[in-house]
Scaffold this motif. Structure first.
Motif, mmCIF file in Angstrom:
data_model
loop_
_atom_site.group_PDB
_atom_site.id
_atom_site.type_symbol
_atom_site.label_atom_id
_atom_site.label_comp_id
_atom_site.label_asym_id
_atom_site.label_seq_id
_atom_site.Cartn_x
_atom_site.Cartn_y
_atom_site.Cartn_z
ATOM 1 N N ILE A 92 37.775 17.301 -7.998
ATOM 2 C CA ILE A 92 37.500 18.731 -7.819
ATOM 3 C C ILE A 92 36.329 18.931 -6.847
ATOM 4 C CG2 ILE A 92 36.686 20.816 -8.986
ATOM 5 C CD1 ILE A 92 38.220 19.751 -11.495
ATOM 6 N N ALA A 93 35.260 18.143 -7.023
ATOM 7 C CA ALA A 93 34.084 18.271 -6.156
ATOM 8 C C ALA A 93 34.414 17.878 -4.725
ATOM 9 C CB ALA A 93 32.949 17.406 -6.702
ATOM 10 N N LEU A 118 40.088 8.107 -9.192
ATOM 11 C CA LEU A 118 38.901 8.958 -9.319
ATOM 12 C C LEU A 118 39.058 9.855 -10.533
ATOM 13 C CD1 LEU A 118 38.283 10.147 -5.638
ATOM 14 C CD2 LEU A 118 37.094 8.313 -6.867
ATOM 15 N N ASP A 119 37.930 10.189 -11.182
ATOM 16 C CA ASP A 119 38.041 11.085 -12.329
ATOM 17 C C ASP A 119 38.209 12.520 -11.853
ATOM 18 O OD1 ASP A 119 35.459 12.287 -11.904
ATOM 19 O OD2 ASP A 119 34.504 10.677 -13.017
ATOM 20 N N ALA A 169 42.578 20.557 -6.553
ATOM 21 C CA ALA A 169 43.264 19.662 -7.481
ATOM 22 C C ALA A 169 44.292 20.488 -8.236
ATOM 23 C CB ALA A 169 42.257 19.048 -8.444
ATOM 24 N N VAL A 170 45.556 20.040 -8.213
ATOM 25 C CA VAL A 170 46.610 20.916 -8.727
ATOM 26 C C VAL A 170 47.434 20.317 -9.862
ATOM 27 C CG1 VAL A 170 46.804 22.184 -6.557
ATOM 28 C CG2 VAL A 170 48.254 20.175 -6.928
ATOM 29 N N ASN A 171 47.520 19.002 -9.946
ATOM 30 C CA ASN A 171 48.261 18.360 -11.044
ATOM 31 C C ASN A 171 47.373 17.303 -11.669
ATOM 32 O OD1 ASN A 171 50.462 19.830 -10.205
ATOM 33 N ND2 ASN A 171 51.720 18.092 -9.631
ATOM 34 N N ALA A 180 36.202 20.607 -2.768
ATOM 35 C CA ALA A 180 35.289 21.651 -2.288
ATOM 36 C C ALA A 180 34.506 21.179 -1.063
ATOM 37 C CB ALA A 180 34.334 22.050 -3.404
ATOM 38 N N GLU A 181 34.150 19.892 -1.041
ATOM 39 C CA GLU A 181 33.368 19.359 0.076
ATOM 40 C C GLU A 181 34.217 19.131 1.324
ATOM 41 O OE1 GLU A 181 31.605 15.755 -1.326
ATOM 42 O OE2 GLU A 181 30.633 16.732 -3.048
ATOM 43 N N THR A 182 35.479 18.812 1.128
ATOM 44 C CA THR A 182 36.348 18.409 2.242
ATOM 45 C C THR A 182 36.928 19.592 2.998
ATOM 46 O OG1 THR A 182 36.931 16.374 1.064
ATOM 47 C CG2 THR A 182 38.400 17.060 2.839
#
Length: 311
Positions: free
Chosen positions: A145-146, A139-140, A160-162, A149-151
């Motif tokens: 990131i999106a 996934l890009d 997303a951290v790395n 937020a949704e999960t």
């Protein structure tokens, strides 16, 4: 100074019992560096690195100084053999401390103490079992990131951290949210979502208590102007101001590692040869996925080092 080489230093996950043993047996500077780290900590880190047990080496407060010591041992060997001074240094997560030692920003002994404490603070920030990490493939970045937020449910952390390479992003946060993400990200088209065998959810908001404690420690050590330009994780930029260097180390605990951008910045500035200065080949693999034209040489074998005087 070369305008085409950079040294990159690995972080957690590159350790293994017996790492650098062959080199330590024949190169005094490597063995001496491991002994020096042991003396700083007051326990036999060298023996733990060379002989284990793995359970102790993989405990984060031991892993962090072990990898730092291994990386700086190889850096010192490179320098002793007259190796070329790189145009840039950078490190992935924990590896940033090795980069700062190599650049003359912080002293090795200070770094050893700091990363040992850093590991303890990270472990103590989140109770066992309440944090988790997973690698998301296919996934890009914006989609990951999106989906984070949704999960995440109210009260949970998931981010997303790395940003390791195109199509490979690590997420971290509350264990419940990461577990749910394995299903939701797969349903959204991820090729694979792999829970990681870690006990600490690094680089997310759950690490903020650790960052507060780390900031106090970092305030007590001397930072010098870099002798080699340093590209830092948090900003993916070349940082020369000592106050910014210190602040970015604090922020790094709870903010993402922007590794793709960091490597791309060095390539954009003329780097075409990377040396992975530490155990393993993790960064070599990531760098090739970031830019196929990049040449990456792991320094875990003596054959990769120049002979004395070759430079």
């Amino acid at each position: 100074m070369s305008t085409s080489t950079a040294f990159i230093f690995p972080g957690q996950g590159s350790q293994s019992v017996g790492m650098l043993a062959d080199i330590a047996d024949v190169e005094p500077v490597v063995n001496e560096t491991l002994v020096e780290a042991s003396d700083v900590l007051g326990f036999d880190l060298r023996n733990m690195i060379l002989n284990g047990p793995a359970e102790q080496l993989n405990s984060t407060q031991n892993t962090q100084p072990a990898l730092l010591a291994g990386s700086i041992a190889l850096w010192r060997l490179w320098s002793a053999r007259g190796g070329q001074v790189p145009a840039y240094v950078a490190g992935h997560s924990l590896g940033e401390y090795s980069a700062l030692v190599a650049a003359g920003v912080i002293e090795f002994a200070d770094a050893v103490r700091i990363v040992h404490n850093r590991g303890l603070y990270m472990q103590e920030a989140v109770p066992q079992g309440e944090g988790a990490m997973a690698a998301v493939l296919g996934l890009d970045d914006d989609k990951v990131i999106a989906l984070c937020a949704e999960t995440a449910h109210p009260g949970e952390v998931l981010s997303a951290v790395n940003f390791n390479s195109p199509g490979q992003v690590v997420i971290a946060g509350s264990a419940s949210a990461v577990k749910r993400a394995v299903e939701t990200f797969s349903a959204a088209g991820a090729r694979k979502v792999m829970p990681l065998p870690v006990s600490v959810p690094s680089h997310c908001a759950l690490m903020e208590p650790a960052a507060v404690r780390l900031e106090q420690d970092l305030a007590g050590i001397t930072f010098s102007v870099p002798q080699i330009p340093v590209v830092q994780n948090v900003s993916a930029a070349i940082v020369t101001d000592v106050n910014a260097l210190r602040a970015n180390l604090v922020d790094q605990l709870s903010q993402p590692v922007r590794w793709v951008e960091s490597v791309q910045l060095m390539i954009a500035n003329g780097v075409d040869q990377f040396y992975e200065c530490g155990p393993g080949k993790v960064l070599a693999g990531l760098s090739k996925r970031i830019d196929r034209s990049a040449t990456v040489t792991p320094l875990e074998s003596l054959s990769a080092f120049p002979m004395v005087g070759e430079g």
